[in-house]
Design a protein around this motif. Sequence first.
Motif, short mmCIF file in Angstrom:
data_model
loop_
_atom_site.label_atom_id
_atom_site.label_comp_id
_atom_site.label_asym_id
_atom_site.label_seq_id
_atom_site.Cartn_x
_atom_site.Cartn_y
_atom_site.Cartn_z
N ASP A 184 5.55 -12.78 25.06
CA ASP A 184 6.07 -12.36 23.77
C ASP A 184 5.97 -13.46 22.73
N VAL A 185 5.46 -13.09 21.57
CA VAL A 185 5.39 -14.03 20.44
C VAL A 185 5.76 -13.31 19.15
N ASN A 186 6.32 -14.08 18.22
CA ASN A 186 6.44 -13.61 16.83
C ASN A 186 5.17 -14.02 16.11
N VAL A 187 4.77 -13.21 15.13
CA VAL A 187 3.60 -13.52 14.31
C VAL A 187 4.05 -13.54 12.86
N ARG A 188 3.82 -14.64 12.17
CA ARG A 188 4.26 -14.77 10.78
C ARG A 188 3.10 -15.22 9.91
N PHE A 189 2.87 -14.49 8.82
CA PHE A 189 1.89 -14.94 7.85
C PHE A 189 2.39 -16.22 7.18
N TYR A 190 1.49 -17.20 7.04
CA TYR A 190 1.85 -18.44 6.36
C TYR A 190 1.55 -18.29 4.88
N THR A 191 2.57 -18.40 4.06
CA THR A 191 2.38 -18.34 2.62
C THR A 191 3.46 -19.16 1.94
N PRO A 192 3.10 -20.16 1.12
CA PRO A 192 4.08 -21.01 0.44
C PRO A 192 4.65 -20.34 -0.80
N THR A 193 5.26 -19.18 -0.64
CA THR A 193 5.83 -18.45 -1.77
C THR A 193 7.27 -18.07 -1.43
N VAL B 174 0.84 -1.20 0.00
CA VAL B 174 0.00 0.00 0.00
C VAL B 174 0.88 1.25 0.00
N LYS B 175 1.61 1.43 1.08
CA LYS B 175 2.48 2.61 1.19
C LYS B 175 3.85 2.34 0.57
N GLN B 176 4.19 1.07 0.47
CA GLN B 176 5.50 0.69 -0.05
C GLN B 176 5.31 -0.21 -1.26
N ASN B 177 6.33 -0.27 -2.11
CA ASN B 177 6.26 -1.12 -3.29
C ASN B 177 7.47 -2.04 -3.31
N ASN B 178 7.30 -3.24 -2.79
CA ASN B 178 8.38 -4.21 -2.70
C ASN B 178 7.98 -5.51 -3.37
N THR B 179 8.98 -6.33 -3.68
CA THR B 179 8.71 -7.65 -4.23
C THR B 179 7.85 -8.45 -3.27
N CYS B 180 8.21 -8.40 -1.99
CA CYS B 180 7.40 -9.01 -0.95
C CYS B 180 6.66 -7.89 -0.22
N PRO B 181 5.33 -7.96 -0.17
CA PRO B 181 4.55 -6.87 0.43
C PRO B 181 4.92 -6.64 1.89
N ARG B 182 4.97 -5.38 2.27
CA ARG B 182 5.40 -5.01 3.62
C ARG B 182 4.26 -4.50 4.50
N ASP B 183 3.24 -3.89 3.92
CA ASP B 183 2.13 -3.38 4.72
C ASP B 183 1.21 -4.53 5.12
N ILE B 184 0.44 -4.33 6.18
CA ILE B 184 -0.55 -5.32 6.61
C ILE B 184 -1.92 -4.67 6.57
N ILE B 185 -2.83 -5.27 5.83
CA ILE B 185 -4.17 -4.69 5.69
C ILE B 185 -5.22 -5.62 6.31
N GLN B 186 -6.34 -5.02 6.64
CA GLN B 186 -7.53 -5.79 6.98
C GLN B 186 -8.49 -5.67 5.81
N TRP B 187 -9.01 -6.80 5.34
CA TRP B 187 -9.95 -6.77 4.23
C TRP B 187 -11.27 -6.14 4.66
N ASP B 188 -11.89 -5.39 3.74
CA ASP B 188 -13.20 -4.78 4.03
C ASP B 188 -14.28 -5.84 4.19
N ASP B 189 -14.23 -6.85 3.31
CA ASP B 189 -15.26 -7.88 3.24
C ASP B 189 -15.03 -8.92 4.33
N GLU B 190 -16.00 -9.15 5.19
CA GLU B 190 -15.82 -10.11 6.27
C GLU B 190 -15.71 -11.55 5.77
N GLU B 191 -16.11 -11.80 4.52
CA GLU B 191 -15.97 -13.13 3.95
C GLU B 191 -14.51 -13.44 3.62
#
Length: 203
Positions: free
Chosen positions: A99-108, A59-76
Amino acid sequence: MNILLLLSIIPFTLASSSSSSLSDPVLDVNGEEVEAGPNYFILPVIRGRGGGGLSPFNVKQNNTCPRDIIQWDDEEQEGLPVVFTRIDAKKSVVRVSTDVNVRFYTPTICARETIWKLGEYDDKLKQYFVVTGGVEGNPGPKTVGNWFKIEKFGSGYKFVYCPSVCKFCKVICKDVGILITKDGVRLLALSDTPHKVMFKKTF
């Protein structure tokens, strides 16, 4: 043993044992303990106009791997699931106020670049955002920006940035919420209004 060394060890031991005994497990939507390792969707407790799940996005940045974290508008839209890593890797149950780390799971190719961290202060928006690109594990002053806590919040939970991995570091302690930009984009950010969430196990 040196008395000063002994005195420095005893309070730490007592604090550690008391905090672990008082720290309740985080529970998912089925009432089961949230664990490090499995995947969980982070969903809003408020349904209807509360939006959907979370995903990394450019959103605010343009990287090969996305850096911003968004919440989707649609609850579905449940977003991408996350994996938690405890500060104590030998234990599996995720507990409140730890304390915990939080990591998005994505097979990419971006799989190891989706760990949450506190981003740099945004002078334009006058805001600290939670972004990806953090480092997993290795608790200490060099990774202080990568650790978050889950706190009980009414009928759900909230994320808090207030890491304890560095006892002498000065850190911001604030809730994690949703900032809606003028373009209607929902970004994960430090906020006075917590984002009330629940956890749904995927696999």
